[in-house]
Design a protein around this motif. Structure first.
Motif, mmCIF file in Angstrom:
data_model
loop_
_atom_site.group_PDB
_atom_site.id
_atom_site.type_symbol
_atom_site.label_atom_id
_atom_site.label_comp_id
_atom_site.label_asym_id
_atom_site.label_seq_id
_atom_site.Cartn_x
_atom_site.Cartn_y
_atom_site.Cartn_z
ATOM 1 N N ALA A 188 0.832 -1.208 0.000
ATOM 2 C CA ALA A 188 0.000 0.000 0.000
ATOM 3 C C ALA A 188 0.868 1.261 0.000
ATOM 4 C CB ALA A 188 -0.924 -0.008 1.216
ATOM 5 N N ALA A 189 2.012 1.210 0.690
ATOM 6 C CA ALA A 189 2.915 2.365 0.724
ATOM 7 C C ALA A 189 3.513 2.634 -0.660
ATOM 8 C CB ALA A 189 4.024 2.117 1.750
ATOM 9 N N TYR A 190 3.900 1.570 -1.362
ATOM 10 C CA TYR A 190 4.456 1.734 -2.715
ATOM 11 C C TYR A 190 3.405 2.233 -3.695
ATOM 12 C CZ TYR A 190 9.116 -0.134 -1.870
ATOM 13 O OH TYR A 190 10.418 -0.294 -1.441
ATOM 14 N N VAL A 191 2.181 1.757 -3.554
ATOM 15 C CA VAL A 191 1.101 2.211 -4.428
ATOM 16 C C VAL A 191 0.839 3.707 -4.226
ATOM 17 C CG1 VAL A 191 -1.384 2.026 -4.878
ATOM 18 C CG2 VAL A 191 0.000 -0.042 -4.621
ATOM 19 N N LYS A 192 0.922 4.169 -2.963
ATOM 20 C CA LYS A 192 0.727 5.598 -2.702
ATOM 21 C C LYS A 192 1.836 6.437 -3.332
ATOM 22 C CE LYS A 192 0.102 8.954 1.049
ATOM 23 N NZ LYS A 192 -1.114 9.546 0.423
ATOM 24 N N LYS A 193 3.069 5.932 -3.263
ATOM 25 C CA LYS A 193 4.214 6.676 -3.805
ATOM 26 C C LYS A 193 4.229 6.629 -5.336
ATOM 27 C CE LYS A 193 8.304 8.736 -3.604
ATOM 28 N NZ LYS A 193 8.491 10.106 -3.112
ATOM 29 N N TYR A 194 3.866 5.479 -5.913
ATOM 30 C CA TYR A 194 3.919 5.296 -7.366
ATOM 31 C C TYR A 194 2.555 4.780 -7.853
ATOM 32 C CZ TYR A 194 8.899 5.291 -6.145
ATOM 33 O OH TYR A 194 10.138 5.608 -5.632
ATOM 34 N N PRO A 195 1.554 5.643 -7.861
ATOM 35 C CA PRO A 195 0.180 5.195 -8.169
ATOM 36 C C PRO A 195 -0.012 4.665 -9.584
ATOM 37 C CG PRO A 195 0.300 7.589 -8.079
ATOM 38 C CD PRO A 195 1.614 7.084 -7.586
ATOM 39 N N SER A 198 4.034 -9.893 -25.107
ATOM 40 C CA SER A 198 2.706 -9.549 -24.542
ATOM 41 C C SER A 198 2.460 -10.159 -23.163
ATOM 42 C CB SER A 198 1.558 -9.937 -25.489
ATOM 43 O OG SER A 198 1.712 -9.292 -26.742
ATOM 44 N N ASP A 199 3.384 -10.990 -22.687
ATOM 45 C CA ASP A 199 3.238 -11.525 -21.322
ATOM 46 C C ASP A 199 3.470 -10.425 -20.289
ATOM 47 O OD1 ASP A 199 2.720 -13.980 -22.326
ATOM 48 O OD2 ASP A 199 4.641 -14.892 -21.756
ATOM 49 N N ILE A 200 2.976 -10.676 -19.054
ATOM 50 C CA ILE A 200 3.235 -9.786 -17.922
ATOM 51 C C ILE A 200 4.203 -10.498 -16.985
ATOM 52 C CG2 ILE A 200 2.267 -8.552 -15.957
ATOM 53 C CD1 ILE A 200 1.396 -7.407 -18.614
ATOM 54 N N VAL A 201 5.321 -9.821 -16.693
ATOM 55 C CA VAL A 201 6.286 -10.411 -15.769
ATOM 56 C C VAL A 201 6.496 -9.482 -14.580
ATOM 57 C CG1 VAL A 201 7.499 -11.691 -17.568
ATOM 58 C CG2 VAL A 201 8.229 -9.381 -17.004
ATOM 59 N N ASN A 202 6.843 -10.091 -13.438
ATOM 60 C CA ASN A 202 7.129 -9.316 -12.234
ATOM 61 C C ASN A 202 8.617 -8.999 -12.172
ATOM 62 O OD1 ASN A 202 4.467 -9.299 -11.219
ATOM 63 N ND2 ASN A 202 4.723 -11.379 -10.426
ATOM 64 N N VAL A 203 8.921 -7.714 -12.139
ATOM 65 C CA VAL A 203 10.305 -7.246 -12.161
ATOM 66 C C VAL A 203 10.654 -6.647 -10.800
ATOM 67 C CG1 VAL A 203 11.943 -5.697 -13.285
ATOM 68 C CG2 VAL A 203 10.087 -6.749 -14.617
ATOM 69 N N PRO A 204 11.786 -7.025 -10.191
ATOM 70 C CA PRO A 204 12.183 -6.432 -8.898
ATOM 71 C C PRO A 204 12.192 -4.898 -8.985
ATOM 72 C CG PRO A 204 13.597 -8.275 -9.423
ATOM 73 C CD PRO A 204 12.764 -8.039 -10.644
ATOM 74 N N PHE A 205 11.633 -4.269 -7.943
ATOM 75 C CA PHE A 205 11.533 -2.809 -7.907
ATOM 76 C C PHE A 205 12.404 -2.289 -6.773
ATOM 77 C CE2 PHE A 205 9.460 1.255 -6.885
ATOM 78 C CZ PHE A 205 9.320 1.797 -8.148
ATOM 79 N N ASP A 206 13.366 -1.420 -7.117
ATOM 80 C CA ASP A 206 14.350 -0.983 -6.120
ATOM 81 C C ASP A 206 14.230 0.482 -5.739
ATOM 82 O OD1 ASP A 206 15.520 -3.522 -6.096
ATOM 83 O OD2 ASP A 206 16.719 -3.040 -7.885
ATOM 84 N N GLU A 207 13.243 1.169 -6.280
ATOM 85 C CA GLU A 207 13.105 2.591 -5.960
ATOM 86 C C GLU A 207 12.621 2.753 -4.511
ATOM 87 O OE1 GLU A 207 13.996 5.125 -7.908
ATOM 88 O OE2 GLU A 207 14.737 3.590 -9.292
ATOM 89 N N PRO A 208 13.042 3.831 -3.835
ATOM 90 C CA PRO A 208 12.668 4.007 -2.416
ATOM 91 C C PRO A 208 11.282 4.617 -2.252
ATOM 92 C CG PRO A 208 14.039 5.825 -3.108
ATOM 93 C CD PRO A 208 13.946 4.903 -4.301
ATOM 94 N N ILE A 209 10.778 4.537 -1.023
ATOM 95 C CA ILE A 209 9.563 5.263 -0.631
ATOM 96 C C ILE A 209 9.930 6.254 0.454
ATOM 97 C CG2 ILE A 209 7.916 3.465 -1.289
ATOM 98 C CD1 ILE A 209 7.891 2.526 1.589
ATOM 99 N N GLY A 210 9.103 7.273 0.623
ATOM 100 C CA GLY A 210 9.408 8.342 1.572
ATOM 101 C C GLY A 210 8.873 8.092 2.964
ATOM 102 N N ARG A 211 9.102 9.050 3.851
ATOM 103 C CA ARG A 211 8.678 8.935 5.259
ATOM 104 C C ARG A 211 7.167 8.863 5.380
ATOM 105 N NH1 ARG A 211 11.538 13.493 8.723
ATOM 106 N NH2 ARG A 211 10.359 12.374 10.326
ATOM 107 N N ILE A 212 6.479 9.629 4.528
ATOM 108 C CA ILE A 212 5.007 9.621 4.600
ATOM 109 C C ILE A 212 4.471 8.233 4.270
ATOM 110 C CG2 ILE A 212 2.900 10.521 3.537
ATOM 111 C CD1 ILE A 212 4.341 13.180 3.170
ATOM 112 N N GLU A 213 5.038 7.618 3.246
ATOM 113 C CA GLU A 213 4.591 6.279 2.843
ATOM 114 C C GLU A 213 4.946 5.229 3.896
ATOM 115 O OE1 GLU A 213 4.566 8.985 -0.314
ATOM 116 O OE2 GLU A 213 6.402 8.289 0.696
#
Length: 373
Positions: free
Chosen positions: A31-38, A87-102
């Motif tokens: 939920a925190a990542y979704v808020k930061k990167y909607p 056209s497939d969907i793959v899950n890719v590791p995500f390394d970007e940070p989230i902030g204090r609010i998130e």
């Protein structure tokens, strides 16, 4: 982030299900990542081997990448999933940070869901124990009442559910009736206890006296003024069983543990009888009654000696009040030798009740001097 120790601590200290705790933590972080990167779609998993929480974002497999955030080339996707196709969907590791609010949002969501999980665990553990006697230890006193511990769970014994004048000490073990089991906390408590009702005394009798528990001796009716006295009508399913003697025990062995639990409160046990006259006579214990006259279904006149009057009335009129509630009729006391101006009669109306009275219906009219005896 390594969460293995945190999760294990929650599981061990609070007795929670590990898989459910892991799910809650993953959902909170996601939920925190979704808020930061909607604009992105995320998945989070807990790696049991490393103890790390891993965050992934969905990307479409394309021949030529035009949006790095949402697309991945076929060649790179093969590194993640050898079976990947265009056209497939793959899950890719995500390394970007989230902030204090998130991060704060994640903590709040996780804490709230952990509380809900704890509430559910307490509810599931105690819902089948509602209306039974439980053992507890006094933890502390608050304005609302006494906080007690049942194992590792805190419960509330409200002041209105406590025995009047009772001094419970911190660390002191007590028995109480589990009156309410709430699915979520009311204030800070899901478990509400009771020691002031007639039901509490009845359950104590069932607990301490096997014949009552097994139904060989039945409690037909019970009334109570907590802290003063309980009166109960008892009956036996067999002529060979004395219901009163069975409850009292040899030398009071059975009734004494109950009296100790109730402090200074007394218990009058009365054998069931078809004679209303006899029932009225016995209900006025410890007074010795000379004569009972049943006037109608709602009123009885009781004659007794002057020196027995105070016993029949009881402190603040409570004994005769209980007698009226137990028998269900109005009781009038009359001296064998009436005095002059101070004609001594007492009326109890069993159909009315005082406010906030734990014992049921009943009203007593008595002059101040007599009430204080």
């Amino acid at each position: 982030m390594n969460l293995s120790d945190v999760i294990e601590g929650l599981v061990e200290e609070r007795g929670l299900d590990k898989d459910k705790v892991v799910t809650i933590v993953c959902e909170g972080i996601q939920a925190a990542y979704v808020k930061k990167y909607p604009e992105l779609r995320f998945h989070t998993t807990f790696n049991k081997k490393t103890g790390n929480l891993e965050v992934f974002t969905e990307k479409s497999v394309v021949a030529s990448v035009t949006d790095d955030e949402k697309e991945i080339s076929l060649r790179r996707s093969k590194v993640l999933n050898p079976q990947a196709q265009l056209s497939d969907i793959v899950n890719v590791p995500f390394d970007e940070p989230i902030g204090r609010i998130e991060i704060l949002l994640a903590k709040q969501l996780i804490a709230g869901k952990i509380r809900d999980l704890e509430h559910l665990a307490v509810f599931n553990e105690f819902q089948d124990k509602k209306d039974t006697i439980i053992n507890a230890v006094v933890h502390k006193r608050e304005r609302a009442g006494f906080v007690v511990k049942i194992g590792e769970v805190m419960a509330l014994l409200p002041m209105e559910n406590s025995i009047q004048g009772e001094a419970l000490r911190v660390g002191h073990p007590i028995k109480a009736l589990l009156q309410e089991v709430l699915p979520s906390a009311r204030g800070d408590f899901q478990l509400i206890l009771d020691r002031a009702s007639s039901d509490f005394v009845q359950k104590l009798l069932e607990l301490e006296i096997p014949e009552v528990y097994e139904g060989l001796v039945e409690i037909k009716k019970i009334v109570r003024i907590p802290g003063y006295k309980t009166k109960a009508i008892v009956a036996s399913s067999s002529r060979e069983i004395d219901p009163v003697g069975t409850c009292v025990g040899v030398g009071g062995a059975r009734i004494k543990p109950i009296l100790r639990e109730l402090g200074q409160e007394k218990i009058d046990l009365i054998e069931e009888t078809e004679s209303l006259e006899t029932l009225v006579r016995h209900s006025l214990k410890p007074a010795e009654i000379d004569k009972v006259e049943i006037m109608n279904e709602e009123k009885a006149i009781v004659w007794l000696a002057q020196d027995q009057r105070s016993y029949a009335i009881g402190k603040m009129g409570q004994n005769i009040l209980l007698a009226s509630k137990l028998t269900g009729i109005e009781i009038q006391l009359q001296d064998l030798t009436p005095t002059s101006a101070e004609s001594m009669s007492l009326f109890v109306d069993s159909e009315e009740s005082d406010k906030d009275d734990h014992t049921g219906n009943g009203k007593i009219n008595i002059d101040d001097e007599e009430a204080q005896s």
